[in-house]
Write a protein that holds these residues in place. Sequence first.
Motif, PDB file in Angstrom:
ATOM      1  N   ASP A  50       7.563  -9.928 -52.014  1.00 22.29           N
ATOM      2  CA  ASP A  50       8.447  -9.373 -53.038  1.00 22.29           C
ATOM      3  C   ASP A  50       9.017  -8.025 -52.621  1.00 22.29           C
ATOM      4  O   ASP A  50      10.161  -7.691 -52.966  1.00 22.29           O
ATOM      5  N   SER A  51       8.241  -7.265 -51.869  1.00 16.42           N
ATOM      6  CA  SER A  51       8.646  -5.910 -51.502  1.00 16.42           C
ATOM      7  C   SER A  51       9.838  -5.867 -50.560  1.00 16.42           C
ATOM      8  O   SER A  51      10.507  -4.828 -50.449  1.00 16.42           O
ATOM      9  N   VAL A  52      10.137  -6.975 -49.873  1.00 11.03           N
ATOM     10  CA  VAL A  52      11.231  -6.968 -48.903  1.00 11.03           C
ATOM     11  C   VAL A  52      12.322  -7.973 -49.231  1.00 11.03           C
ATOM     12  O   VAL A  52      13.368  -7.994 -48.556  1.00 11.03           O
ATOM     13  N   ARG A  53      12.098  -8.789 -50.234  1.00 14.40           N
ATOM     14  CA  ARG A  53      13.111  -9.807 -50.556  1.00 14.40           C
ATOM     15  C   ARG A  53      14.427  -9.132 -50.916  1.00 14.40           C
ATOM     16  O   ARG A  53      14.486  -8.196 -51.696  1.00 14.40           O
ATOM     17  N   GLY A  54      15.494  -9.596 -50.292  1.00 13.89           N
ATOM     18  CA  GLY A  54      16.814  -9.006 -50.505  1.00 13.89           C
ATOM     19  C   GLY A  54      17.166  -7.922 -49.497  1.00 13.89           C
ATOM     20  O   GLY A  54      18.329  -7.551 -49.362  1.00 13.89           O
ATOM     21  N   ARG A  55      16.151  -7.403 -48.807  1.00 13.64           N
ATOM     22  CA  ARG A  55      16.395  -6.387 -47.772  1.00 13.64           C
ATOM     23  C   ARG A  55      16.187  -6.944 -46.373  1.00 13.64           C
ATOM     24  O   ARG A  55      16.865  -6.533 -45.436  1.00 13.64           O
ATOM     25  N   PHE A  56      15.228  -7.847 -46.212  1.00 14.24           N
ATOM     26  CA  PHE A  56      14.907  -8.423 -44.915  1.00 14.24           C
ATOM     27  C   PHE A  56      15.369  -9.872 -44.880  1.00 14.24           C
ATOM     28  O   PHE A  56      15.300 -10.580 -45.883  1.00 14.24           O
ATOM     29  N   THR A  57      15.799 -10.303 -43.704  1.00 16.15           N
ATOM     30  CA  THR A  57      16.193 -11.693 -43.500  1.00 16.15           C
ATOM     31  C   THR A  57      15.520 -12.221 -42.252  1.00 16.15           C
ATOM     32  O   THR A  57      15.736 -11.677 -41.157  1.00 16.15           O
ATOM     33  N   ILE A  58      14.742 -13.272 -42.418  1.00 16.67           N
ATOM     34  CA  ILE A  58      14.063 -13.887 -41.282  1.00 16.67           C
ATOM     35  C   ILE A  58      14.893 -15.068 -40.799  1.00 16.67           C
ATOM     36  O   ILE A  58      15.494 -15.789 -41.608  1.00 16.67           O
ATOM     37  N   SER A  59      14.929 -15.261 -39.488  1.00 17.16           N
ATOM     38  CA  SER A  59      15.655 -16.389 -38.917  1.00 17.16           C
ATOM     39  C   SER A  59      14.959 -16.811 -37.628  1.00 17.16           C
ATOM     40  O   SER A  59      14.095 -16.093 -37.115  1.00 17.16           O
ATOM     41  N   GLY A  60      15.356 -17.971 -37.122  1.00 12.98           N
ATOM     42  CA  GLY A  60      14.704 -18.453 -35.914  1.00 12.98           C
ATOM     43  C   GLY A  60      15.522 -19.503 -35.218  1.00 12.98           C
ATOM     44  O   GLY A  60      16.441 -20.086 -35.805  1.00 12.98           O
ATOM     45  N   ASP A  61      15.214 -19.727 -33.971  1.00 16.07           N
ATOM     46  CA  ASP A  61      15.884 -20.741 -33.157  1.00 16.07           C
ATOM     47  C   ASP A  61      14.810 -21.614 -32.543  1.00 16.07           C
ATOM     48  O   ASP A  61      14.053 -21.162 -31.681  1.00 16.07           O
ATOM     49  N   LYS A  62      14.754 -22.873 -32.998  1.00 14.54           N
ATOM     50  CA  LYS A  62      13.703 -23.773 -32.534  1.00 14.54           C
ATOM     51  C   LYS A  62      13.814 -24.034 -31.038  1.00 14.54           C
ATOM     52  O   LYS A  62      12.806 -24.089 -30.334  1.00 14.54           O
ATOM     53  N   ALA A  63      15.019 -24.186 -30.550  1.00 16.09           N
ATOM     54  CA  ALA A  63      15.219 -24.494 -29.131  1.00 16.09           C
ATOM     55  C   ALA A  63      14.774 -23.334 -28.245  1.00 16.09           C
ATOM     56  O   ALA A  63      14.276 -23.545 -27.137  1.00 16.09           O
ATOM     57  N   LYS A  64      14.953 -22.130 -28.734  1.00 16.44           N
ATOM     58  CA  LYS A  64      14.599 -20.953 -27.945  1.00 16.44           C
ATOM     59  C   LYS A  64      13.195 -20.445 -28.253  1.00 16.44           C
ATOM     60  O   LYS A  64      12.743 -19.479 -27.627  1.00 16.44           O
ATOM     61  N   ASN A  65      12.543 -21.056 -29.238  1.00 12.96           N
ATOM     62  CA  ASN A  65      11.214 -20.583 -29.651  1.00 12.96           C
ATOM     63  C   ASN A  65      11.236 -19.081 -29.924  1.00 12.96           C
ATOM     64  O   ASN A  65      10.368 -18.323 -29.464  1.00 12.96           O
ATOM     65  N   THR A  66      12.225 -18.666 -30.671  1.00 16.69           N
ATOM     66  CA  THR A  66      12.410 -17.249 -30.946  1.00 16.69           C
ATOM     67  C   THR A  66      12.640 -17.050 -32.425  1.00 16.69           C
ATOM     68  O   THR A  66      13.272 -17.876 -33.096  1.00 16.69           O
ATOM     69  N   MET A  67      12.125 -15.949 -32.926  1.00 18.53           N
ATOM     70  CA  MET A  67      12.265 -15.600 -34.333  1.00 18.53           C
ATOM     71  C   MET A  67      12.786 -14.173 -34.416  1.00 18.53           C
ATOM     72  O   MET A  67      12.491 -13.351 -33.542  1.00 18.53           O
ATOM     73  N   TRP A  68      13.565 -13.895 -35.437  1.00 18.53           N
ATOM     74  CA  TRP A  68      14.095 -12.558 -35.659  1.00 18.53           C
ATOM     75  C   TRP A  68      13.839 -12.142 -37.103  1.00 18.53           C
ATOM     76  O   TRP A  68      13.612 -12.991 -37.974  1.00 18.53           O
TER      77      TRP A  68
END
Length: 124
Positions: free
Chosen positions: A62-80
Amino acid sequence: QVQLVESGGGLVQAGDSLRLSCAVSGRIFSRYYMYWFRQAPGKERVFVAAIRLNDGSTSYADSVRGRFTISGDKAKNTMWMQMDSLKHEYTAVYFCAVGEGVVVLQTPKYMDYWGEGTLVTVSS
């Protein structure tokens, strides 16, 4: 053997943005969730966000919702994690982790793999 390496931390001012990255080597199943946790000085490690790479499902504290955005690329095995409108209280070491479960597990003890962390310092 699974290894996680975070990058992107640094010193920023309150209100600035920062983007963290987590690169995964070794095999993990995309049905598992990948996580960001953070640990502020003198405090416990706490859940920040999670993503499941096979379908993009996400979850946020709850403390970061709306401020942080998580994403990822399955092919690259990478998360941001894009962190916007940073606050001083977000100063912490940020860790990426993998939990071998198909539901979100917000407790650090259930994680199976950890990175070494990247320090984010937000000056007020």
